[in-house]
Design an enzyme around this catalytic site. Structure first.
Site, PDB file in Angstrom:
ATOM      1  N   LYS A 162       0.850  -1.181   0.000  1.00  0.00           N
ATOM      2  CA  LYS A 162       0.000   0.000   0.000  1.00  0.00           C
ATOM      3  C   LYS A 162       0.890   1.236   0.000  1.00  0.00           C
ATOM      4  CE  LYS A 162      -4.235  -1.729   0.368  1.00  0.00           C
ATOM      5  NZ  LYS A 162      -5.345  -1.406  -0.558  1.00  0.00           N
ATOM      6  N   ASP A 238      -9.549  -0.276  -9.549  1.00  0.00           N
ATOM      7  CA  ASP A 238     -10.201  -0.707  -8.313  1.00  0.00           C
ATOM      8  C   ASP A 238     -11.367   0.238  -8.028  1.00  0.00           C
ATOM      9  OD1 ASP A 238     -11.040  -1.475  -5.818  1.00  0.00           O
ATOM     10  OD2 ASP A 238      -9.066  -1.515  -4.905  1.00  0.00           O
ATOM     11  N   LYS A 260     -14.394  -6.626  -6.476  1.00  0.00           N
ATOM     12  CA  LYS A 260     -14.639  -6.834  -5.054  1.00  0.00           C
ATOM     13  C   LYS A 260     -16.142  -6.975  -4.859  1.00  0.00           C
ATOM     14  CE  LYS A 260     -10.554  -4.313  -3.490  1.00  0.00           C
ATOM     15  NZ  LYS A 260     -10.034  -3.123  -2.780  1.00  0.00           N
TER      16      LYS A 260
END
Length: 343
Positions: A162, A238, A260
């Site tokens: 990250k 994303d 997701k």
């Protein structure tokens, strides 16, 4: 009943629904660009009918203010419709993408598996399930802390760092982990932290470090800035892809679609997204918003169709559910008894 018949089942039966919120403690604070997490609240849905009992879990999408409290409120608002009987197709029309639809959709898949006596993965048209190499995520801490975290994952074959948008710090994080793990697959997640100019500036250091994937470099809404940008590293959308309707618009901007279930609203749409991305010539990734094995299990079904897998959510938790998914030799595996079994 054949798998094809099971996949197209449309019969709805009355059911009872239970909805609640659980607060999952993290082992350590987790940092990404713009956020620090110390716990993860999730909504858990249970539906029960003459067919059996099904469960689903959702964390929602924090950056869209899709919270477990909102998930519960949404499902309670539609309780009478749900309990009178609803199919997964009807659910797609009743609720928008997000955590509420995800939790209920997964519970309906679980319930259906028990009714027809076929594991969810077979219902989903997946021929076989096998362990998948998964990334293990490193928080956006200082380089020494990131290296320490990587040292604690000696069996990981794939690491995801990250980042926080500080170019110098991001370069140091990546270089430090590469020095420690010259053998590992490394991906990075900018979490919307760069402008196009920053992306161009830092890209050479990522190439030098052998970074294999870069997630969401630019803020959601700035996708057009990537038109014509020839990235030497595959870019994964994303935050820029929430559901099936967004997939087509990624072509020419991203090479990978990160699915997701909390974003797209469940396993039903996630499977459709994976197949649409393939049809359009893009690669597919499955990720998570952190959660227990109950949340990872449906995503593991999607993982069977993916090029990249990021299902390490439970490793951040102080405690997981039992039975749970397993991690071994850098891979994740989910047995049917965790979720979606016929019993």
């Amino acid at each position: 009943m054949s798998t094809a018949e099971a996949m197209t089942m449309s019969t709805a039966v009355p059911m009872q629904m239970e909805v609640g919120i659980e607060r999952l403690r993290l082992r350590n604070p987790f940092r990404i660009s713009g956020y620090t997490f110390t716990e993860v609240p999730v909504a858990v849905v249970t539906v029960e009918s003459e067919r059996g009992r099904g469960r689903g879990e959702a964390a929602g999408v924090y950056y869209l203010k899709d919270t477990p409290e909102g998930i519960v409120e949404t499902l309670e608002r539609h309780r009478s419709i749900i309990e009178s009987g609803i199919t997964r197709q009807q659910l797609l029309e009743l609720l928008p993408p997000g955590g509420a639809r995800n939790a209920l959709d997964c519970a309906l898949w679980d319930l259906e598996a028990k009714h027809v006596g076929v594991p969810v993965w077979r219902l989903a048209g997946v021929d076989i399930v096998a362990p998948c190499v998964t990334t293990f995520t490193l928080s956006a801490d200082g380089p020494p802390a990131v290296v320490s975290a990587a040292e604690a994952l000696p069996h990981a074959k794939a690491l995801k760092l990250k980042l926080d948008g500080d170019l110098q710090m991001d370069k140091e994080r990546v270089r430090a982990v590469r020095r420690l793990r010259p053998d590992a697959w490394i991906g990075v997640d900018a979490n919307q932290g760069y402008s196009l100019e920053k992306l161009k500036a830092i890209m050479p250091s990522f190439v030098e470090a052998g970074v294999k994937l870069l997630e969401q470099p630019l803020p959601r809404g700035r996708e057009a800035d990537l038109e014509g940008f020839k990235s030497p590293i595959p870019l994964a959308a994303d935050e820029s892809v929430q559901g099936l309707a967004d997939v087509r618009g990624l072509r020419g901007r991203f090479q990978v679609v990160n699915i997701k279930l909390d974003k797209c609203g469940g396993l039903t749409e996630a499977l459709a997204m994976a197949r649409e991305a393939r049809r359009l010539g893009m690669q597919v990734m499955v990720g998570n918003m952190v959660g227990t094995s109950l949340a990872m299990a449906p995503a593991f079904v999607v993982a069977q169709l993916c090029d990249y897998v990021d299902l390490d959510g439970p490793v951040f938790l102080a405690e997981d559910r039992h039975p749970s998914i397993t991690y071994q030799d850098g891979s994740v595996y989910c047995a049917s008894n965790v979720w979606g079994d016929v019993k």
